[in-house]
Design a protein around this motif. Structure first.
Motif: not given
Length: 241
Positions: A44-59
């Protein structure tokens, strides 16, 4: 003020380091396309964007802080600060311009990272299911505000020290949670009953005890307090050329 911001943004968007993180994301997109093996799988698009949180945080969040610190430091090398510092009413305007340009740059990094994660899933063979985002949109907004608050902290540190080197280390440790974890451990040694981590910027966003509303309030307070501190510091300190 408009002229300062315009020049600030011009320098930012014409600098090499601004494009370093997006360039790295493009490289990993190419890599994802080469090794993708999830043909037919659905997400789902929601799950895909939720995956982005860690990348947004650390990268992305670490990257934008380092990029902006390098950008702020370059104003003393390019002559920008020498040309403008003596021709404005109120040195705090330089800090305001820095914060606005940082928020614009952070918006670009944030959106590009969300696109990077979504396109990465598609290139890995996933089929994206488009549906209402629900609470995910509030989580994404929260992390955008957290990134903005982290930039306010970096700005304050830079205005105090005029040192980008110290800022680089601080930004990396802050976004990775190292500084806040150290605070938690020190407080724990003093009094193990105090749950300091619930009230911190990065760790607090991950605290299950905190409601979404509390997370937003805490983040906004962090951003406003540190930005106000940067304004006061910029106003009181002499401009160094």
């Amino acid at each position: 003020m408009k002229r300062i911001l315009k020049m600030d943004l011009y320098r930012l968007f014409h600098s090499f380091w601004f494009y370093s993180i997006p360039a790295a994301e493009v490289f990993f997109l190419i890599l994802a396309f080469a090794i993708g093996d999830n043909e037919g799988s659905a997400i789902t698009i929601g799950a895909a964007l939720s995956e982005a949180v860690s990348l947004i945080n650390y990268v992305a969040m670490t990257g934008i802080n380092i990029v902006m610190l390098a950008h702020w430091n370059a104003e003393r090398q390019s002559g920008f600060i020498k040309n403008y510092a003596g021709n404005i009413n109120g040195r705090y305007k330089l800090a305001v311009s820095k914060m606005i340009s940082a928020m614009i740059a952070w918006s670009v990094y944030y959106i590009s990272t969300l696109l990077f994660v979504t396109l990465g899933d598609i290139m890995n063979g996933y089929t994206i299911k488009w549906e209402p985002l629900g609470d995910v949109k509030w989580t994404l907004l929260l992390w955008f505000l957290i990134g903005t608050a982290s930039l306010a902290i970096s700005l304050l540190l830079y205005e105090i020290t005029h040192s980008s080197a110290l800022g680089y280390v601080f930004a990396i440790f802050l976004c990775m949670g190292v500084i806040e974890e150290l605070i938690v451990q020190v407080v724990y040694l003093i009094n193990s009953d105090i749950k300091t981590w619930k009230y911190l910027l990065i760790l607090g966003a991950q605290a299950p005890e905190n409601s979404l509303a509390m997370n937003f309030i805490r983040t906004l307070l962090f951003g406003l307090v540190f930005f106000a501190g940067a304004l006061v510091t910029a106003k009181k300190k002499d401009v160094k050329v």
